[in-house]
Design a protein around this motif. Structure first.
Motif, PDB file in Angstrom:
ATOM      1  N   THR A  72       0.855  -1.182   0.000  1.00  0.00           N
ATOM      2  CA  THR A  72       0.000   0.000   0.000  1.00  0.00           C
ATOM      3  C   THR A  72       0.894   1.235   0.000  1.00  0.00           C
ATOM      4  N   ILE A  73       0.759   2.046  -1.039  1.00  0.00           N
ATOM      5  CA  ILE A  73       1.536   3.276  -1.142  1.00  0.00           C
ATOM      6  C   ILE A  73       0.671   4.433  -0.661  1.00  0.00           C
ATOM      7  N   ALA A  74       1.051   5.027   0.458  1.00  0.00           N
ATOM      8  CA  ALA A  74       0.324   6.184   0.976  1.00  0.00           C
ATOM      9  C   ALA A  74       0.864   7.450   0.313  1.00  0.00           C
ATOM     10  N   VAL A  75      -0.062   8.289  -0.158  1.00  0.00           N
ATOM     11  CA  VAL A  75       0.305   9.515  -0.872  1.00  0.00           C
ATOM     12  C   VAL A  75      -0.315  10.701  -0.145  1.00  0.00           C
ATOM     13  N   LYS A  76       0.480  11.735   0.053  1.00  0.00           N
ATOM     14  CA  LYS A  76      -0.005  12.948   0.700  1.00  0.00           C
ATOM     15  C   LYS A  76       0.320  14.142  -0.179  1.00  0.00           C
ATOM     16  N   ALA A  77      -0.744  14.873  -0.551  1.00  0.00           N
ATOM     17  CA  ALA A  77      -0.577  16.060  -1.394  1.00  0.00           C
ATOM     18  C   ALA A  77      -0.096  17.241  -0.555  1.00  0.00           C
ATOM     19  N   PRO A  78       0.486  18.247  -1.179  1.00  0.00           N
ATOM     20  CA  PRO A  78       0.982  19.413  -0.428  1.00  0.00           C
ATOM     21  C   PRO A  78      -0.111  20.183   0.297  1.00  0.00           C
ATOM     22  N   ALA A  79      -1.378  20.104  -0.195  1.00  0.00           N
ATOM     23  CA  ALA A  79      -2.449  20.891   0.417  1.00  0.00           C
ATOM     24  C   ALA A  79      -3.771  20.148   0.308  1.00  0.00           C
ATOM     25  N   VAL A 159       5.393  10.457  -0.534  1.00  0.00           N
ATOM     26  CA  VAL A 159       5.070   9.096  -0.973  1.00  0.00           C
ATOM     27  C   VAL A 159       5.687   8.122   0.014  1.00  0.00           C
ATOM     28  N   ALA A 160       4.877   7.212   0.567  1.00  0.00           N
ATOM     29  CA  ALA A 160       5.357   6.266   1.587  1.00  0.00           C
ATOM     30  C   ALA A 160       4.896   4.859   1.246  1.00  0.00           C
ATOM     31  N   ALA A 414       4.851   4.745   6.415  1.00  0.00           N
ATOM     32  CA  ALA A 414       3.633   4.465   5.652  1.00  0.00           C
ATOM     33  C   ALA A 414       2.444   4.255   6.578  1.00  0.00           C
ATOM     34  N   SER A 415       2.664   3.544   7.686  1.00  0.00           N
ATOM     35  CA  SER A 415       1.575   3.298   8.628  1.00  0.00           C
ATOM     36  C   SER A 415       1.087   4.599   9.256  1.00  0.00           C
ATOM     37  N   ASP A 416       2.011   5.449   9.677  1.00  0.00           N
ATOM     38  CA  ASP A 416       1.622   6.716  10.298  1.00  0.00           C
ATOM     39  C   ASP A 416       0.896   7.623   9.309  1.00  0.00           C
ATOM     40  N   LEU A 417       1.355   7.629   8.071  1.00  0.00           N
ATOM     41  CA  LEU A 417       0.716   8.478   7.060  1.00  0.00           C
ATOM     42  C   LEU A 417      -0.692   7.981   6.750  1.00  0.00           C
ATOM     43  N   THR A 418      -0.852   6.649   6.695  1.00  0.00           N
ATOM     44  CA  THR A 418      -2.172   6.072   6.443  1.00  0.00           C
ATOM     45  C   THR A 418      -3.123   6.382   7.588  1.00  0.00           C
ATOM     46  N   THR A 419      -2.632   6.233   8.817  1.00  0.00           N
ATOM     47  CA  THR A 419      -3.456   6.536   9.985  1.00  0.00           C
ATOM     48  C   THR A 419      -3.827   8.015  10.027  1.00  0.00           C
TER      49      THR A 419
END
Length: 733
Positions: A72-79, A159-160, A414-419
């Motif tokens: 699972t690739i967690a993705v976080k946008a800048p905003a 990207v995580a 990745a786990s922290d970003l998903t949570t």
């Protein structure tokens, strides 16, 4: 036994060059076999017969595309809201296309197609399906997966990559070498001789080398879990050093009594070696006994460790006498070497005198103190151990997940970003397999199963079904509201199984890494009382055989239970409840790894019997030869306290070295074993045991006549050996 080992020790010294050469050949052959035959280790913990494992087997057979490892690739946008823009969607699509072309990947799912986008439009999850299981993913494939998204990150996105595919075997680095270094320092202080310390350490390292090389050579034909070699290394080092220490200590004592090196070695192997063989046998039996639990990965772990312990015993009673032959009188401190001659203690030889036994040492003084204040000592010890054991009833078991990994590791990021973006449930999703005899039956059952799951408490979402090519098998993703190791998630697993159990015409099975962990933990919890009863019963029988007594074995078994309870309590307080967690470098408290308690019982049982045998066998030896019960207790403690203290410190050092590893499983194992050894050696065996023995007096050695006749005589205290040697006068060679 003692007479046989006496002859073995003398023979090994006489043919020392041959013995050393044979062990070196074995080491080289085992090393070559390990280099050529070594196979991969497994990082998963499967449990045949459980529902979660049956589901995986069914997927592998009918839906192979969904049976491989997942990422699972967690993705976080800048905003916030950026994923809703055409530019944001293009960035995610670029990442999906890159992930789809990674080596070993079957495909990647666009999060917009399955709704894996957070409500605020800033987070997304890209599902990646690998063709093979996690243990078959190569290092190159795993590295490529970890480096995915570099171009996207250059645009300011985070990207995580995470998921089960990141699971790998823990690495052995330089930190645990500190334990070996401390052990070497303890040996130097104990012996006062670099030769004796270095020889003992060399002997243990050769044994560990042979044992580990043999284990890795077998890994090509048997499946080893990633923790099995580390457990084998822990025990192999610890008992290898300790067993050599016991024999060397008795050999030095024999030299100071005026025996020739050959006679000193023979008697050391015949007496201390008998205790080593018995102690090693108890460890091996306890570890091999893990097979009765009928859990394959635990059986392999136990047998792997038992193999290295067996090698350690063989090395101690064969290679150690040979090395002692090469060392001669240099195993003694320099100031004592000139006093060694064929004289009796106290007899003058030239200008030197062989020193008489000094009974003013710490061990003798400690024994007299404990006997004098035996009742208060027993009460204070029991109270202290009881307080340490208070957290034990709160113990929870689980397999570790990414949320407890080291802070900053790829899996933890990745786990922290998903949570952060979706909640803890998304890090431990469940999978429901619906399998029918035909596509129509499966299609009809899927809506019914989905509705039942959606009505279950603590379910956040149910993903649309994925169908196998023939349509007979459907895979539903279930997202809990709580994390993988949360008690509510465990309850949810049972509730979902109860809810879908009555669906007709299809087989409905719940699986996934979270469900597997819960099934493993529950089966191990059920097996724990049975195994504990087996181990306690075994200890009573074995010690009854050795010490020809009823009360001594019962005392030893009760002491073992005290050790286990207190060790569990401290481990729960630190690793589960988080008290003083910083002291062991623990980032996140969590339930104990599910196989730790049962493994700890097996190992501590063997080690507890080690100390019991080495201390009480000397008490028994002196009692048999005419000392009063009180004198025998003081003598046993006086002669054994220094050696047992050194042995315990060495074991604590070796086990404690593994606390510095980042892997939470190995960290908790090393800590629990180190604390367990400390409690058992210093509180139970060296404090409670002499106090209780002094209370029992002569009654400690009572055994009904009929039972005495029925039990075979293993002669661990060397009574038969003394009779064999009493008419002989040793001469120097």
């Amino acid at each position: 036994m003692a007479t046989l080992l006496y002859r073995l020790g003398r023979g090994a010294l006489r043919r020392r060059r041959l013995v050393v050469a044979l062990w070196l050949v074995v080491l080289v052959v085992a090393g070559l076999a390990a280099a050529t035959l070594r196979g991969p280790t497994a990082s998963n913990f499967t449990m045949p017969g459980t529902e979660s494992q049956r589901a995986l087997d069914l997927l592998s057979e009918q839906f192979p595309a969904a049976s491989g490892a997942t990422g699972t690739i967690a993705v976080k946008a800048p905003a916030d809201g950026q994923l809703a823009t055409p530019e944001g969607q293009a960035v995610v699509q670029e990442l999906v296309q890159e992930a789809s072309t990674l080596p070993g990947v079957v495909g990647a799912v666009n999060p917009f197609q399955v709704g894996a986008v957070s409500p605020n439009g800033r987070y997304a999850l890209v599902q990646v399906q690998f063709a093979t299981g996690g243990d078959e993913v190569t290092d190159e494939q795993r590295t490529a997966y970890e480096e995915v998204g570099a171009a996207v990150e250059a645009k300011g996105w985070q990207v995580a990559p995470g998921g089960e595919v990141l699971g790998g075997e823990p690495e052995i680095g330089s930190t645990e070498a500190l334990g070996v270094l401390v052990a070497a320092i303890v040996l130097i202080i104990t012996f006062g001789s670099l030769v004796a310390a270095g020889m003992t350490m060399l002997n243990a390292l050769i044994g560990v080398g042979v044992g580990m090389a043999g284990l890795f050579a077998l890994s090509g034909v048997i499946e080893l879990t990633s923790t099995a070699p580390i457990l084998a290394l822990m025990l192999g080092l610890a008992v290898g050093i300790d067993y050599s220490l016991f024999i060397t200590s008795r050999h030095r004592q024999n030299l100071l009594e005026g025996l020739s090196p050959e006679e000193a070695v023979g008697r050391a192997v015949g007496t201390a070696g008998s205790a080593v063989v018995f102690a090693g046998a108890t460890v091996v039996i306890a570890l091999a006994g893990l097979a009765v639990v009928n859990i394959p990965f635990l059986t392999v772990m136990g047998l792997a460790a038992a193999g290295t312990v067996t090698i350690a015993v063989l090395v101690a009673i064969t290679l150690q006498p040979a090395l002692l032959g090469f060392a001669g009188n240099r195993v003694l401190p320099r100031r004592l070497r000139s006093t060694v001659d064929a004289a009796a203690p106290g007899e003058t030889v030239g200008e030197e005198t062989v020193p008489a036994e000094d009974r003013s040492g710490f061990g003798f003084r400690w024994a007299r103190f404990v006997i004098r204040f035996r009742v208060p000592v027993i009460l204070v010890s029991l109270l202290g151990l009881g307080l340490l054991a208070l957290p034990t009833p709160d113990m929870r078991l689980a397999l570790p997940d990414a949320s407890t990994a080291t802070v900053g590791s790829p899996a933890r990021v990745a786990s922290d970003l998903t949570t952060e973006g979706f909640g803890p449930g998304f890090t431990g999703r469940l999978a429901v397999v619906v399998a029918g005899d035909d596509a129509q039956a499966t299609a009809a059952a899927v809506p019914q199963v989905t509705a039942m799951i959606q009505r279950t408490e603590n379910v956040l979402a149910v993903a649309p079904p994925q169908l196998s090519p023939d349509g007979r098998t459907a895979l539903l993703g279930v997202v809990p509201k709580t994390g993988p190791t949360d008690e509510a998630t465990e309850t949810l697993v049972h509730d979902v199984r109860d809810a879908v159990g009555g669906v007709q015409g299809v087989e409905v099975l719940l699986t996934g890494a979270t469900a597997i962990g819960i099934d493993v933990s529950e089966k191990l919890s059920d097996a724990l009382p049975i195994y504990l009863l087996l181990v306690v019963g075994l200890s009573v029988l074995l010690l009854m055989l050795v010490f020809r007594s009823l009360l001594v074995p019962l005392k030893a078994a009760l002491g073992f239970l005290l050790t286990v309870a207190a060790t569990f309590g401290i481990t729960v307080a630190i690793f589960q409840q988080g008290h003083l967690a910083d002291l062991v470098g623990l980032d996140t408290p969590a339930p104990l790894v599910s196989f730790l308690p049962i493994l700890l019982i097996g190992i501590l049982f063997g080690l507890a019997m080690d100390y019991e045998v080495f201390l009480v066998s000397r008490m028994r030896e002196d009692f048999v030869h005419g000392d009063t019960a009180r004198e025998a207790t003081i003598s046993g403690m006086g002669h054994g306290a220094r050696v047992v203290t050194a042995a315990a410190l060495i074991m604590m050092s070796v086990f404690g070295g593994f606390v510095f590893l980042e892997d939470p499983i190995i960290k908790s194992m090393g800590f629990a074993l180190a604390i367990g050894v400390a409690i058992d050696a210093f509180v139970v065996r060296m404090t409670i045991v002499p106090a209780v023995m002094s209370l029992l007096g002569d009654r400690a050695w009572w055994l009904p006549r009929w039972l005495n006749r029925a039990l075979p005589n293993v002669d661990i205290e060397g009574e038969g050996l003394r009779e064999h040697l009493e008419d002989r006068t040793p001469t120097r060679v």
